[in-house]
Design an enzyme around this catalytic site. Structure first.
Site, PDB file in Angstrom:
ATOM      1  N   ASP A  39     -11.944   7.249  85.347  1.00 49.46           N
ATOM      2  CA  ASP A  39     -12.171   8.668  85.612  1.00 49.46           C
ATOM      3  C   ASP A  39     -13.191   9.304  84.668  1.00 49.46           C
ATOM      4  O   ASP A  39     -14.276   9.712  85.073  1.00 49.46           O
ATOM      5  CB  ASP A  39     -10.845   9.439  85.599  1.00 49.46           C
ATOM      6  CG  ASP A  39      -9.996   9.164  84.360  1.00 49.46           C
ATOM      7  OD1 ASP A  39     -10.486   8.522  83.404  1.00 49.46           O
ATOM      8  OD2 ASP A  39      -8.829   9.597  84.342  1.00 49.46           O
TER       9      ASP A  39
ATOM     10  N   ASP B  92       0.079   4.765  73.966  1.00 47.87           N
ATOM     11  CA  ASP B  92       0.180   3.531  74.739  1.00 47.87           C
ATOM     12  C   ASP B  92      -1.042   2.656  74.473  1.00 47.87           C
ATOM     13  O   ASP B  92      -2.104   3.155  74.088  1.00 47.87           O
ATOM     14  CB  ASP B  92       0.252   3.837  76.244  1.00 47.87           C
ATOM     15  CG  ASP B  92       1.443   4.708  76.609  1.00 47.87           C
ATOM     16  OD1 ASP B  92       2.585   4.271  76.360  1.00 47.87           O
ATOM     17  OD2 ASP B  92       1.215   5.814  77.127  1.00 47.87           O
TER      18      ASP B  92
ATOM     19  N   ASP C 132      -3.161   0.010  76.723  1.00 49.42           N
ATOM     20  CA  ASP C 132      -3.383  -0.598  78.029  1.00 49.42           C
ATOM     21  C   ASP C 132      -4.458  -1.666  77.929  1.00 49.42           C
ATOM     22  O   ASP C 132      -5.401  -1.564  77.132  1.00 49.42           O
ATOM     23  CB  ASP C 132      -3.806   0.462  79.052  1.00 49.42           C
ATOM     24  CG  ASP C 132      -2.718   1.508  79.280  1.00 49.42           C
ATOM     25  OD1 ASP C 132      -1.536   1.182  79.048  1.00 49.42           O
ATOM     26  OD2 ASP C 132      -3.053   2.645  79.677  1.00 49.42           O
TER      27      ASP C 132
END
Length: 442
Positions: free
Chosen positions: A144, A65, A67
């Site tokens: 994170d 992906d 992002d």
């Protein structure tokens, strides 16, 4: 290359790596992601590729992906792109659609200090709403892991690093940003993500990031069961399921997700059921490596089979027929599991059919094998039988019989079922004197 260093205002000057000093090229970024980046830039918004896409490109992997992070609010992103939909309540996101391809655009997250409770709320330390927006630096520190907080700036094609993510990437180290225990309490799913990234990338989990994993597993009980299902698909359907299984058990996390299976694993007999689960997950990894399809129904059939098998045997010992026993056991185990990990019906029903067909595969006489082969779940049930045979749970001769039966000619199949058909009791005929004239005898 500009080194990071705190300035007098309390902010941090990031490490900035110019285009000639890193390996990311626009040719490696998807056409649709580039369209979104350039369009936001044209509208005078900041636009950066961020997260796993940047990480994977730096490692020489093909990203799954792409992002994007921006200073545009979700509503502003929607004004720029007509093909945009806003999703999420906990985290408001913009999805820009290009047919089946979706580019996720997130607004920079803020620190949450002095935020309106309507936009930023914690319950028992866990974030339940987070729609506070801020600067790119705040956004980096809210992410994170350090290796997921690297930004590719479309304005000058440089890399931006506020948290020493590049150093950790080079060292093969997985490290949480901030205080690990607090970050896990904010979102316990980060524990599963730590396991996933460690297995996917082959990275070592930094000690202060690793230690809470042994203590905080019970926090997963606060996560929505549907969200845990999604996370488990990412964990077990990414090509390293066996490593994930072993790491989850190592940290005591597997028992939080599958307590009945975990209890059975503690009672293993001659390597089973650990051998069965391990073989099943290794088979899943192998199919993914060979670009073959894998099904969530089959995955969860593997993970929950042992408690179903034991419950079935218990019901049989109490006098219940095996076919009824396996249906009752399946329903009971699935009902209890559903409160922990919500398996959608489109997967749980085929899973239960795979289990229900196992005793029927032992019936090899007459026309039964032919009828069984027409069942829509036969192939999955047969593959499941092969795993059981490999693990030593069932007679390998049974699995071999079904392999030969499928490959055999019509004559060979007839010969394989003939002996069983001869042993069948003949149907009782009615007396002719009691048979109505318009009814065929027998």
């Amino acid at each position: 290359m500009q080194e990071s260093d705190p300035d007098t205002t309390g902010t941090t000057t990031p490490l900035v790596v110019p285009r000639p000093e890193h390996n990311i090229s626009r040719a490696q970024i998807s056409e649709h992601a580039l369209k979104v980046l350039y369009r936001l830039r044209q509208e005078n918004f900041q636009a950066h590729l961020v997260g796993g896409g940047v990480r994977d490109l730096l490692l020489g992997h093909e990203p799954k992906d792409f992002d994007i992070a921006t200073d545009a609010t979700p509503e502003q992103v929607r004004q720029v792109f007509r093909n945009c939909r806003l999703i999420g309540r906990r985290f408001r996101l913009a999805h820009v659609h290009f047919g089946r391809d979706i580019i996720e655009v997130a607004t920079y997250r803020g620190s949450g200090d002095d935020a309106d409770p309507a936009d930023h709320r914690l319950e028992n330390g866990m974030i339940v709403r987070d729609n506070i927006y801020g600067s790119i630096e705040e956004d980096a520190r809210r992410r994170d892991f350090t290796i997921n907080a690297l930004y590719y700036n479309i304005a000058d094609f440089s890399l931006i690093d506020y948290v020493d993510g590049l150093a950790d990437l080079r060292a093969g180290k997985l490290r949480l940003i901030g205080d690990p225990e607090q970050r896990y309490r904010e979102d316990p799913v980060r524990m599963l993500r730590a396991v996933r990234f460690a297995c996917k990338l082959g990275f070592a989990i930094e000690p202060s990031t690793e230690q809470p994993l042994f203590r905080l597993g019970s926090l997963l009980g606060d996560i929505a069961a549907a969200r845990l299902f999604d996370e488990l698909i990412k964990l077990f359907h990414s090509g390293y399921a066996l490593d994930v299984f072993e790491k989850l058990r190592h940290y005591g996390l597997f028992g939080q997700l599958f307590p009945e299976t975990d209890a059975c694993l503690a009672l293993e007999d001659q390597g089973f059921p650990v051998m069965f689960v391990s073989r099943g997950l290794a088979n899943t990894d192998r199919r993914l490596q060979e670009h073959k399809p894998v099904a969530p129904a089959f995955l969860f059939a593997i993970l929950l089979w042992e408690p179903v098998r034991r419950a079935t045997e218990q019901l049989q010992s109490e006098g219940m027929d095996v076919n009824e026993a396996i249906l009752v056991a399946s329903a009971d185990v699935c009902h209890r599991q559903q409160s922990l990990v919500a398996i959608p019906k489109r997967y749980s029903l085929p899973m239960r059919e795979i289990w229900a067909l196992q005793p029927r595969l032992e019936q090899r006489e007459g026309k039964r094998p032919y009828r069984l082969m027409t069942h829509p779940r036969f192939r999955a049930a047969y593959d499941f039988l092969l795993l059981r045979a490999e693990a030593g749970e069932t007679d390998p001769e049974l699995a071999d019989w079904w392999t030969r039966f499928q490959e055999g000619s019509s004559q060979e199949r007839a010969s394989m079922t003939e002996s069983g058909a001869k042993r069948r009791r003949p149907r009782r005929r009615r007396s002719k004197s009691k048979t109505p004239a318009n009814e065929v005898a027998g």
